[in-house]
Scaffold this motif. Sequence first.
Motif, PDB file in Angstrom:
ATOM      1  N   SER A 117       0.830  -1.215   0.000  1.00 58.07           N
ATOM      2  CA  SER A 117       0.000   0.000   0.000  1.00 58.07           C
ATOM      3  C   SER A 117       0.862   1.260   0.000  1.00 58.07           C
ATOM      4  CB  SER A 117      -0.962   0.009   1.193  1.00 58.07           C
ATOM      5  OG  SER A 117      -1.821  -1.102   1.130  1.00 58.07           O
ATOM      6  N   LEU A 118       1.921   1.220  -0.796  1.00 57.36           N
ATOM      7  CA  LEU A 118       2.830   2.355  -0.939  1.00 57.36           C
ATOM      8  C   LEU A 118       2.912   2.723  -2.422  1.00 57.36           C
ATOM      9  CD1 LEU A 118       5.692   1.026   1.361  1.00 57.36           C
ATOM     10  CD2 LEU A 118       4.044   2.833   1.923  1.00 57.36           C
ATOM     11  N   HIS A 119       3.425   3.895  -2.706  1.00 58.41           N
ATOM     12  CA  HIS A 119       3.585   4.324  -4.091  1.00 58.41           C
ATOM     13  C   HIS A 119       4.852   3.702  -4.676  1.00 58.41           C
ATOM     14  CE1 HIS A 119       3.983   6.932  -7.581  1.00 58.41           C
ATOM     15  NE2 HIS A 119       2.704   7.242  -7.401  1.00 58.41           N
ATOM     16  N   ARG A 120       4.785   3.308  -5.955  1.00 58.51           N
ATOM     17  CA  ARG A 120       5.938   2.690  -6.593  1.00 58.51           C
ATOM     18  C   ARG A 120       7.151   3.608  -6.584  1.00 58.51           C
ATOM     19  NH1 ARG A 120       9.345   2.806 -10.221  1.00 58.51           N
ATOM     20  NH2 ARG A 120       8.414   4.570 -11.270  1.00 58.51           N
ATOM     21  N   VAL A 175      13.362   4.236  -1.898  1.00 60.47           N
ATOM     22  CA  VAL A 175      13.874   3.451  -0.767  1.00 60.47           C
ATOM     23  C   VAL A 175      14.958   2.495  -1.260  1.00 60.47           C
ATOM     24  CG1 VAL A 175      13.303   1.646   0.915  1.00 60.47           C
ATOM     25  CG2 VAL A 175      11.810   3.635   0.670  1.00 60.47           C
ATOM     26  N   GLU A 176      14.675   1.779  -2.338  1.00 59.47           N
ATOM     27  CA  GLU A 176      15.640   0.806  -2.850  1.00 59.47           C
ATOM     28  C   GLU A 176      16.936   1.469  -3.308  1.00 59.47           C
ATOM     29  OE1 GLU A 176      14.055  -1.836  -5.789  1.00 59.47           O
ATOM     30  OE2 GLU A 176      12.685  -2.782  -4.361  1.00 59.47           O
ATOM     31  N   ARG A 177      16.867   2.688  -3.776  1.00 61.52           N
ATOM     32  CA  ARG A 177      18.069   3.396  -4.225  1.00 61.52           C
ATOM     33  C   ARG A 177      18.745   4.151  -3.088  1.00 61.52           C
ATOM     34  NH1 ARG A 177      16.380   7.261  -8.278  1.00 61.52           N
ATOM     35  NH2 ARG A 177      14.236   6.834  -7.712  1.00 61.52           N
ATOM     36  N   LYS A 197      14.611   8.161   3.365  1.00 59.72           N
ATOM     37  CA  LYS A 197      14.530   7.535   4.678  1.00 59.72           C
ATOM     38  C   LYS A 197      13.108   7.034   4.845  1.00 59.72           C
ATOM     39  CE  LYS A 197      18.142  10.305   6.656  1.00 59.72           C
ATOM     40  NZ  LYS A 197      18.539  11.289   7.653  1.00 59.72           N
ATOM     41  N   ILE A 198      12.955   5.990   5.613  1.00 59.08           N
ATOM     42  CA  ILE A 198      11.663   5.331   5.708  1.00 59.08           C
ATOM     43  C   ILE A 198      11.042   5.571   7.081  1.00 59.08           C
ATOM     44  CG2 ILE A 198      12.719   3.146   6.351  1.00 59.08           C
ATOM     45  CD1 ILE A 198      10.522   1.802   4.644  1.00 59.08           C
ATOM     46  N   ALA A 199       9.758   5.848   7.087  1.00 61.33           N
ATOM     47  CA  ALA A 199       9.013   6.008   8.336  1.00 61.33           C
ATOM     48  C   ALA A 199       8.714   4.629   8.911  1.00 61.33           C
ATOM     49  CB  ALA A 199       7.712   6.762   8.084  1.00 61.33           C
ATOM     50  N   LEU A 200       8.498   4.590  10.185  1.00 57.09           N
ATOM     51  CA  LEU A 200       8.270   3.325  10.870  1.00 57.09           C
ATOM     52  C   LEU A 200       7.067   2.572  10.305  1.00 57.09           C
ATOM     53  CD1 LEU A 200       9.391   1.580  13.123  1.00 57.09           C
ATOM     54  CD2 LEU A 200       7.932   2.808  14.727  1.00 57.09           C
ATOM     55  N   ASP A 201       5.978   3.262  10.023  1.00 56.02           N
ATOM     56  CA  ASP A 201       4.812   2.565   9.480  1.00 56.02           C
ATOM     57  C   ASP A 201       5.115   1.958   8.115  1.00 56.02           C
ATOM     58  OD1 ASP A 201       4.883   5.097   8.299  1.00 56.02           O
ATOM     59  OD2 ASP A 201       2.713   5.328   8.279  1.00 56.02           O
ATOM     60  N   PHE A 213       7.000  -1.327   8.466  1.00 55.22           N
ATOM     61  CA  PHE A 213       6.115  -2.455   8.770  1.00 55.22           C
ATOM     62  C   PHE A 213       5.291  -2.866   7.553  1.00 55.22           C
ATOM     63  CE2 PHE A 213       7.046  -1.191  13.145  1.00 55.22           C
ATOM     64  CZ  PHE A 213       7.318  -2.431  13.694  1.00 55.22           C
ATOM     65  N   PHE A 214       4.841  -1.911   6.744  1.00 57.09           N
ATOM     66  CA  PHE A 214       4.102  -2.240   5.516  1.00 57.09           C
ATOM     67  C   PHE A 214       4.972  -3.075   4.578  1.00 57.09           C
ATOM     68  CE2 PHE A 214       1.479   1.906   5.970  1.00 57.09           C
ATOM     69  CZ  PHE A 214       0.529   1.266   6.738  1.00 57.09           C
ATOM     70  N   LEU A 215       6.226  -2.650   4.396  1.00 55.29           N
ATOM     71  CA  LEU A 215       7.133  -3.398   3.527  1.00 55.29           C
ATOM     72  C   LEU A 215       7.407  -4.795   4.083  1.00 55.29           C
ATOM     73  CD1 LEU A 215       9.743  -0.693   2.467  1.00 55.29           C
ATOM     74  CD2 LEU A 215       8.125  -1.897   0.971  1.00 55.29           C
ATOM     75  N   ALA A 216       7.661  -4.874   5.374  1.00 56.24           N
ATOM     76  CA  ALA A 216       7.936  -6.177   5.995  1.00 56.24           C
ATOM     77  C   ALA A 216       6.749  -7.124   5.817  1.00 56.24           C
ATOM     78  CB  ALA A 216       8.265  -6.003   7.471  1.00 56.24           C
TER      79      ALA A 216
END
Length: 81
Positions: A30-33, A39-41, A45-49, A52-55
């Motif tokens: 439920s994130l934007h491509r 993030v992959e590049r 920086k990633i927010a905590l929520d 957890f969505f990625l995990a």
Amino acid sequence: MNRVSAFGRVVREARLAKGWSQEELAERASLHRNFVSLVERGQSKIALDSLFFLADALETTASELLRATESVVQNNKGNSP
């Protein structure tokens, strides 16, 4: 390698291991491509929520993603000038 870049590498490797595109991972998390790409590049920086969505989407835990990130950072310390 800094932690943000290492985290991106871990996410990318986990995504590729599943055979997914960035778009598929983004949809499942439920994130934007574009965000997944950043993030992959190591450019966002990633927010905590979002962590957890990625995990959840990757069928792992946030702690496992972070543990793998720490391992990448440690393994690359010897390679840094």
